[in-house]
Design a protein around this motif. Structure first.
Motif, PDB file in Angstrom:
ATOM      1  N   GLY A  21       0.861  -1.228   0.146  1.00  0.00           N
ATOM      2  CA  GLY A  21       0.015   0.133   0.100  1.00  0.00           C
ATOM      3  C   GLY A  21       0.728   1.365  -0.146  1.00  0.00           C
ATOM      4  N   LYS A  22       2.061   1.140   1.095  1.00  0.00           N
ATOM      5  CA  LYS A  22       2.684   2.465   0.978  1.00  0.00           C
ATOM      6  C   LYS A  22       3.591   2.995  -0.469  1.00  0.00           C
ATOM      7  N   GLY A  23       4.136   1.786  -0.976  1.00  0.00           N
ATOM      8  CA  GLY A  23       4.722   1.811  -2.131  1.00  0.00           C
ATOM      9  C   GLY A  23       4.143   2.314  -3.204  1.00  0.00           C
ATOM     10  N   VAL A  94      18.797   7.495   3.595  1.00  0.00           N
ATOM     11  CA  VAL A  94      17.519   6.915   3.282  1.00  0.00           C
ATOM     12  C   VAL A  94      16.672   6.334   4.427  1.00  0.00           C
ATOM     13  N   SER A  95      15.541   6.365   4.244  1.00  0.00           N
ATOM     14  CA  SER A  95      14.725   5.562   5.263  1.00  0.00           C
ATOM     15  C   SER A  95      14.421   4.108   4.541  1.00  0.00           C
ATOM     16  N   VAL A  96      14.220   3.052   5.463  1.00  0.00           N
ATOM     17  CA  VAL A  96      13.957   1.699   5.017  1.00  0.00           C
ATOM     18  C   VAL A  96      12.376   1.578   5.804  1.00  0.00           C
ATOM     19  N   ARG A  97      11.441   1.559   4.859  1.00  0.00           N
ATOM     20  CA  ARG A  97      10.131   1.374   5.328  1.00  0.00           C
ATOM     21  C   ARG A  97       9.258   0.218   4.948  1.00  0.00           C
ATOM     22  N   SER A  98       8.674  -0.441   5.916  1.00  0.00           N
ATOM     23  CA  SER A  98       7.930  -1.810   5.414  1.00  0.00           C
ATOM     24  C   SER A  98       6.472  -1.133   4.914  1.00  0.00           C
ATOM     25  N   GLU A 109       8.828  -1.442  12.574  1.00  0.00           N
ATOM     26  CA  GLU A 109       9.046   0.017  12.677  1.00  0.00           C
ATOM     27  C   GLU A 109      10.258   0.471  11.651  1.00  0.00           C
ATOM     28  N   THR A 110       9.774   1.588  11.195  1.00  0.00           N
ATOM     29  CA  THR A 110      10.728   2.325   9.808  1.00  0.00           C
ATOM     30  C   THR A 110      12.211   2.713  10.573  1.00  0.00           C
ATOM     31  N   VAL A 111      12.875   2.265   9.921  1.00  0.00           N
ATOM     32  CA  VAL A 111      14.416   2.857  10.269  1.00  0.00           C
ATOM     33  C   VAL A 111      14.780   4.072   9.327  1.00  0.00           C
ATOM     34  N   LEU A 112      14.852   5.163  10.141  1.00  0.00           N
ATOM     35  CA  LEU A 112      15.261   6.332   9.153  1.00  0.00           C
ATOM     36  C   LEU A 112      16.772   6.795   9.465  1.00  0.00           C
ATOM     37  N   ASN A 113      17.031   7.635   8.607  1.00  0.00           N
ATOM     38  CA  ASN A 113      18.685   8.060   8.541  1.00  0.00           C
ATOM     39  C   ASN A 113      19.717   7.023   8.227  1.00  0.00           C
ATOM     40  N   VAL A 243      12.764   2.196   0.020  1.00  0.00           N
ATOM     41  CA  VAL A 243      13.788   3.029   0.187  1.00  0.00           C
ATOM     42  C   VAL A 243      13.685   4.335  -0.137  1.00  0.00           C
ATOM     43  N   CYS A 244      13.521   5.359   0.814  1.00  0.00           N
ATOM     44  CA  CYS A 244      13.391   6.605   0.198  1.00  0.00           C
ATOM     45  C   CYS A 244      14.013   7.855   0.985  1.00  0.00           C
ATOM     46  N   SER A 245      14.619   8.408  -0.111  1.00  0.00           N
ATOM     47  CA  SER A 245      15.615   9.455   0.337  1.00  0.00           C
ATOM     48  C   SER A 245      15.156  10.316   1.539  1.00  0.00           C
ATOM     49  N   MET A 246      15.897  10.701   2.619  1.00  0.00           N
ATOM     50  CA  MET A 246      15.516  11.434   3.936  1.00  0.00           C
ATOM     51  C   MET A 246      15.417  12.807   3.458  1.00  0.00           C
ATOM     52  N   VAL A 247      14.166  13.296   4.316  1.00  0.00           N
ATOM     53  CA  VAL A 247      14.255  14.583   4.350  1.00  0.00           C
ATOM     54  C   VAL A 247      14.008  14.853   5.905  1.00  0.00           C
ATOM     55  N   PHE A 248      14.408  16.241   6.331  1.00  0.00           N
ATOM     56  CA  PHE A 248      14.314  16.167   7.749  1.00  0.00           C
ATOM     57  C   PHE A 248      13.727  17.242   8.655  1.00  0.00           C
ATOM     58  N   GLN A 281      11.323  14.482  13.932  1.00  0.00           N
ATOM     59  CA  GLN A 281      11.387  13.503  12.879  1.00  0.00           C
ATOM     60  C   GLN A 281      10.421  12.342  13.218  1.00  0.00           C
ATOM     61  N   GLY A 282       9.953  11.735  12.121  1.00  0.00           N
ATOM     62  CA  GLY A 282       9.036  10.670  12.137  1.00  0.00           C
ATOM     63  C   GLY A 282       7.884  10.356  13.045  1.00  0.00           C
ATOM     64  N   GLU A 283       7.911   9.459  13.639  1.00  0.00           N
ATOM     65  CA  GLU A 283       7.024   9.303  14.748  1.00  0.00           C
ATOM     66  C   GLU A 283       6.674   9.897  15.840  1.00  0.00           C
ATOM     67  N   ILE A 326      -2.642  11.336   5.382  1.00  0.00           N
ATOM     68  CA  ILE A 326      -1.254  11.857   5.021  1.00  0.00           C
ATOM     69  C   ILE A 326      -0.393  12.014   5.935  1.00  0.00           C
ATOM     70  N   GLU A 327       1.031  11.967   5.820  1.00  0.00           N
ATOM     71  CA  GLU A 327       2.145  12.203   6.456  1.00  0.00           C
ATOM     72  C   GLU A 327       3.047  12.975   5.852  1.00  0.00           C
ATOM     73  N   PHE A 328       3.365  14.146   6.364  1.00  0.00           N
ATOM     74  CA  PHE A 328       4.262  15.166   5.755  1.00  0.00           C
ATOM     75  C   PHE A 328       5.500  15.573   6.519  1.00  0.00           C
ATOM     76  N   MET A 337       6.178  15.367   0.930  1.00  0.00           N
ATOM     77  CA  MET A 337       4.896  14.348   1.231  1.00  0.00           C
ATOM     78  C   MET A 337       5.464  13.083   1.577  1.00  0.00           C
ATOM     79  N   LEU A 338       5.307  12.321   2.537  1.00  0.00           N
ATOM     80  CA  LEU A 338       5.744  10.919   2.969  1.00  0.00           C
ATOM     81  C   LEU A 338       4.679   9.748   2.691  1.00  0.00           C
ATOM     82  N   GLN A 339       3.651  10.233   2.850  1.00  0.00           N
ATOM     83  CA  GLN A 339       2.761   8.925   2.631  1.00  0.00           C
ATOM     84  C   GLN A 339       1.258   9.364   2.402  1.00  0.00           C
ATOM     85  N   THR A 340       0.438   8.758   1.816  1.00  0.00           N
ATOM     86  CA  THR A 340      -1.052   8.875   1.997  1.00  0.00           C
ATOM     87  C   THR A 340      -1.692   7.549   1.474  1.00  0.00           C
TER      88      THR A 340
HETATM   89  P1  ADP Z   1       4.484   3.809   9.264  1.00  0.00           P
HETATM   90  O1  ADP Z   1       4.035   2.363   8.366  1.00  0.00           O
HETATM   91  O2  ADP Z   1       4.445   3.276  10.840  1.00  0.00           O
HETATM   92  O3  ADP Z   1       3.420   4.838   8.894  1.00  0.00           O
HETATM   93  P2  ADP Z   1       6.557   4.708   7.982  1.00  0.00           P
HETATM   94  O4  ADP Z   1       7.427   4.089   7.075  1.00  0.00           O
HETATM   95  O5  ADP Z   1       5.643   5.691   7.351  1.00  0.00           O
HETATM   96  O6  ADP Z   1       5.936   3.952   9.180  1.00  0.00           O
HETATM   97  O7  ADP Z   1       7.344   5.988   8.711  1.00  0.00           O
HETATM   98  C1  ADP Z   1       7.420   6.277  10.016  1.00  0.00           C
HETATM   99  C2  ADP Z   1       7.716   7.811  10.203  1.00  0.00           C
HETATM  100  O8  ADP Z   1       8.614   8.198   9.492  1.00  0.00           O
HETATM  101  C3  ADP Z   1       6.462   8.343   9.564  1.00  0.00           C
HETATM  102  O9  ADP Z   1       6.414   9.626  10.493  1.00  0.00           O
HETATM  103  C4  ADP Z   1       7.136   8.888   8.343  1.00  0.00           C
HETATM  104  O10 ADP Z   1       6.431  10.090   7.822  1.00  0.00           O
HETATM  105  C5  ADP Z   1       8.633   9.046   8.568  1.00  0.00           C
HETATM  106  N1  ADP Z   1       9.545   9.021   7.324  1.00  0.00           N
HETATM  107  C6  ADP Z   1       9.611   7.847   6.695  1.00  0.00           C
HETATM  108  N2  ADP Z   1      10.502   7.952   5.680  1.00  0.00           N
HETATM  109  C7  ADP Z   1      10.843   9.244   5.863  1.00  0.00           C
HETATM  110  C8  ADP Z   1      11.924  10.124   5.148  1.00  0.00           C
HETATM  111  N3  ADP Z   1      12.458   9.518   4.106  1.00  0.00           N
HETATM  112  N4  ADP Z   1      12.138  10.926   5.600  1.00  0.00           N
HETATM  113  C9  ADP Z   1      11.736  11.680   6.488  1.00  0.00           C
HETATM  114  N5  ADP Z   1      10.539  10.967   7.331  1.00  0.00           N
HETATM  115  C10 ADP Z   1      10.529   9.867   7.035  1.00  0.00           C
END
Ligand code: ADP
Ligand code: MG
Ligand code: MG
Length: 898
Positions: A21-23, A94-98, A109-113, A243-248, A281-283, A326-328, A337-340
């Protein structure tokens, strides 16, 4: 060779199977031109290949070619970003997100940075001109990687952070400067080395690869497996990795992170909903580490980002044509935009939003209909705890069986029965239930357990009985021997204390929370005022459309004039099942006893004649309540001995009387009859049509009562449409025999009354043999009604009352079936019989009217099946009638869409 990796620009929202779904949604947003940080998705196919290669207790191996493909995509990403992963001077992170097809909160849980190490952290600091930010990012990576990839207890990292904060008197993480964070990084690295016996991997690519493997492995963690079982998500889908490039969002107060909804997912109201947290950042935003601000505040903090976000949210909603969540992140004034995804919502919001979107012209009314479910409508119809009332929440468990129940806590079945008998409302509280608790569950207003999920014994049995149930409230420490439970804050609830449980939300409250009727029900009941409410208006609009769309008729199972009238208000188009059993209970029991004890035809005749006027009265009232609509009356079904006193009770009475030397002659005869009529398997014994064959006077008396009632209605100017239904027919010969009697009686009644009575004679199809010989049965039957409760019992060889309590939870747990076949029709087995019977019956009699009157008639999934098979109507309990109308409409709309 299989392609395993897809750039965000290569996918679309329709590829959830492959990209998760996320991808899929990241790809969609990228292609819409929204500001999504570039990246790529490793497919679920790769995950399945990896997991498939894993042996017992052995990790899997990455499928061939995957590593090279990741390298290729990584290089392309590096090129686009003008940086290399983890490069010392100016690292790409990058972040690694399931991300599985279905959202599975808490799976991994997602691994950031990813890409930070002892050298690149310096490069990051230099590039950003911000030491603190760089060390903050690194400590976050260490904690997330340590916990998620290396499996280290997260408390260790949190403990170290809290310890440091305390030591330096910092109130929040923002008060820790670069120096402190650098020290924290050292501590974290120490924790990792100590826990794993190896240092944190400094090689950026190794970090990436390990994180990817961890995401794959997370598919099979215990909590993921449990979640899937509960949500009925197939276990073999696998997850994708993004695998998504990080924004901070953590590089200063001009940065931050947030979540947003395009509408209020709780109420469905239009407007801006969400939370924002600066320099985070993130969560962080949902983790409650600091106080977030409402999204609307962002307008003051950063108008440009806010305006852009509003515009994007509107675009997303128009594009997805639904509520989006949405996550931003804002990085130094730039929005990312990081997710919808299409957002989850409450039942009330589902109805309101569907109608709003239809009004906006974004969706059709057919689509609006598909956006809501019968289960959601059912939830809106349950009585609710008054939201304005004061309440103290004790715990939250699983919402196992809906409803709002209030009662005194009791901790064992015997007490439940004893208290209920003296008129008390009780809630049975157990750690978990087992078949021994059945009596208590039957009499309780609600059931509360501290263990077990939605397929536990308590949940299965409660749903079967329609009893409110909250299970698995594991915060409660239940001690059944002492008769009390405790909550984590030390509140004690003792036997006799009043509690309230909400089976719709899973909440448990202390004391007596007042219950109010649902507005939606008040409106169905004809209370005009309720229609002023926006939710009720939305329900009304959708119901109207469902009624226009549906092909299936909806009738009610109703045995009394009151139920008949109510179901009519709820939109029933007749009665599909009027049971006559209860008409032999109460005071009338004695007449049944006389019937059974009759030594001669005359005595039998006399007993039947005494019953006749009583029955006629019942039927007249029901036919009146349903004037103009069909009323299907089932002749007596259960074995006669059910109407006699219990064997043990009666033999005691007789024994005592005999000891005293004056036994009642009647009791002695009754006892003999009870003994004579005892059956080992009454469900398979002398019941249904078999009774009609063995005691012909019984069925003809009932038929006469129905027909005389109809005649009386006609004379009174009414329009009765009785349908006489013969239960438990296995062969056409049984039906022919009984039907001949009914037709004869009808002729006689018509002559006596001087009116022509419209009536039909049909049968229930509830035995496999009846289904298989439906072509023959249809020669005699003018209609069929599928009694799917008995048909399920007879097909599976299950005695429902016995098996549900005894072992269904085990069957569900072991996955033998995903849902009880008594809740949702078993399409392969029982459904096949329904299909065959419908086809064969109509072959003989093309206009054969087909209905269903088992509980499945009110079950959403089953209704869709009945639509598919082409039945004419479903019949269900009065309260389920609106649900059935809605689902019948949805089934028709779905059939049209295909
Ligand atoms: P979940 O499935 O629990 O929503 P996410 O993969 O969306 O997990 O990521 C967890 C948190 O990290 C979210 O707040 C998301 O917005 C943030 N995040 C994920 N990837 C990045 C990225 N590349 N840059 C900045 N924040 C990110
Ligand atoms: Mg997310
Ligand atoms: Mg039956």
């Amino acid at each position: 060779m299989t392609k395993y990796v897809y750039d965000f620009s290569e996918g679309s929202k329709d590829q959830k199977d492959l990209l998760g779904g996320k991808g899929a949604n990241l790809a969609e947003m990228s292609n819409m031109g929204l500001p999504v940080p570039p990246g790529f998705t490793i497919s679920t196919e790769a995950c399945r290949a990896y997991l498939g290669s894993a042996g017992e207790g052995q990790p899997g191996t990455m499928p061939e070619g995957l590593e090279e493909e990741v390298t290729e995509h990584l290089e392309a990403l590096e090129q686009a970003m003008g940086r290399k992963l983890g490069e010392p001077d100016d690292p790409l992170l990058v972040s690694v997100r399931s991300g599985a097809k279905f959202s599975m909160p808490g799976m991994m849980e997602t691994v950031l940075n990813v890409g930070l190490n002892d050298r690149s952290v310096e490069g990051l600091a230099k590039q950003a001109g911000d030491e603190r930010f760089a060390w903050d990012s690194y400590r976050r990576l260490l904690a997330m990687f340590g916990k998620t990839v290396l499996g280290i207890d997260g408390e260790l990292f949190e403990g170290a952070l809290d310890g440091l904060k305390e030591e330096v008197g910092a109130e929040s993480d923002l008060d820790l400067d670069a120096e402190r964070l650098r020290a924290l990084v050292e501590t974290y690295k120490g924790i990792i080395e100590e826990q794993c016996g190896e240092p944190f991997p400094q090689d950026p690519r190794a970090q990436l690869d390990q994180a990817v493997a961890a995401v794959f492995d997370s598919w099979n963690t215990e909590r993921a497996v449990l979640y899937r079982r509960q949500e009925r998500i197939p276990g073999d889908l696998g997850t994708a990795v993004n695998v998504c490039s990080m924004v901070f969002g953590n590089c200063g107060m001009d940065s931050g992170t947030g979540v947003a909804f395009t509408r209020d997912p709780a109420s469905g109201a239009q407007g801006v909903y969400g939370d924002y947290l600066q320099n985070a950042q993130g969560e962080d935003v949902v983790a409650g580490i600091r106080n977030t601000v409402p999204l609307a505040e962002l307008e003051k903090l950063d108008k440009k980002s806010y305006d852009e976000l509003m515009e994007i949210m509107q675009r997303l909603e128009e594009h997805y044509r639904d509520l989006c969540d949405i996550e931003f992140t804002v990085e130094r004034g730039k929005l990312w935009m990081l997710q919808t995804r299409v957002g989850k919502r409450t039942p009330a919001a589902a109805f309101r939003i569907a109608v709003q979107l239809a009004d906006q012209g974004l969706i059709t009314m057919d689509e609006a209909l598909e956006r809501v479910t019968g289960a959601q409508l059912a939830q809106l119809m349950f009585p609710q705890f008054d939201p304005k009332a004061e309440r103290k929440l004790l715990a939250k468990g699983m919402n196992a069986s809906p409803g709002a129940a209030v009662g005194k806590a009791v901790f064992d079945s015997a007490t439940a029965v004893e208290w209920a008998e003296r008129g008390e409302q009780v809630i049975l509280v157990r750690r978990e239930t087992n078949p021994d608790d059945l009596h208590g569950m039957v009499v309780a207003a609600g059931i509360l357990t501290s263990r077990g999920g939605k397929t536990s014994h308590a949940a299965v049995v409660a749903r079967g009985m329609g009893r409110t149930c909250v299970c698995g409230a594991d915060d409660l420490d239940v001690d059944v021997r002492v008769g009390e439970f405790r909550t984590p804050d030390g509140t004690e609830v003792h036997e006799g204390d009043v509690i309230s449980i909400d089976g719709t939300t899973g909440e448990v409250f202390l004391g007596d929370v007042p219950v109010i009727d649902s507005k939606v029900v008040r409106w169905f009941e004809g209370d005009e005022d309720a229609a002023d409410d926006e939710l009720v208006a939305a329900v009304a609009r959708i119901m109207e459309h469902a009624d226009a769309a549906r092909r299936l008729g909806v009738r009610a199972n109703a045995d009394t004039p009151g139920d008949a009238a109510r179901s009519r208000r709820f939109g029933a188009q007749g009665i599909g099942l009027c049971r006559t059993e209860h008409m032999f209970l109460g005071d009338r029991r004695e007449l049944v006893e006389r019937l059974i004890l009759a030594d001669s035809d005359e005595e039998q005749e006399a007993a039947l004649s005494a019953l006749l006027p009583l029955q006629r009265q019942d039927f007249e009232e029901i036919l009146e309540a349903m004037d103009g609509l069909p009323v299907t009356i089932r002749l007596i079904d259960p074995p006669l001995h059910e109407f006699l006193p219990g064997f043990t009770e009666l033999s005691m009475k007789v024994a005592v009387a005999e000891a005293a030397g004056k036994p009642s002659k009647r009791d002695v005869r009754l006892l003999a009859a009870v003994r004579r009529m005892h059956e080992e398997n009454p469900m398979l014994g002398l019941r249904g049509v078999r009774l009609g064959v063995v005691i012909p006077g019984l069925f003809t008396m009932q038929a006469r009562a129905i027909l005389e009632a109809a005649a009386a209605r006609i004379k009174a100017g009414g329009d009765p449409c009785p349908e006489i239904m013969i239960p438990l027919v296995a062969t056409v010969q049984e039906l022919e025999l009984v039907k001949a009697d009914v037709v004869e009686v009808a002729g006689a009644v018509e002559d006596e009354q001087g009116v022509k009575i419209p009536f039909k004679v049909g049968t229930m199809i509830e035995l496999p043999r009846a289904a298989m010989t439906a072509d023959e049965i249809a020669e005699s039957a003018e209609f069929f009604s599928f009694g799917t409760n008995d048909l399920t019992q007879m097909t599976w060889g299950f005695s429902r009352d016995d098996v549900e309590a005894a072992f269904f939870s085990t069957y569900l747990e072991k996955g033998i079936f995903g849902v009880s076949p008594f809740e949702t029709l078993d399409r392969q087995g029982v459904g096949a019989l329904v299909r065959v019977a419908a086809e064969r019956g109509r072959r003989t009699r093309p206009d054969l009217h087909l209905g269903v009157c088992g509980e499945h008639g009110g079950d959403p999934d089953s209704i869709h099946f009945f639509e598919e098979v082409g039945l004419d109507y479903v019949s269900c309990s009065p309260f389920r009638v609106p649900v059935a109308r809605l689902e019948a409409g949805r089934a028709a709309a779905a059939a049209k869409a295909d």
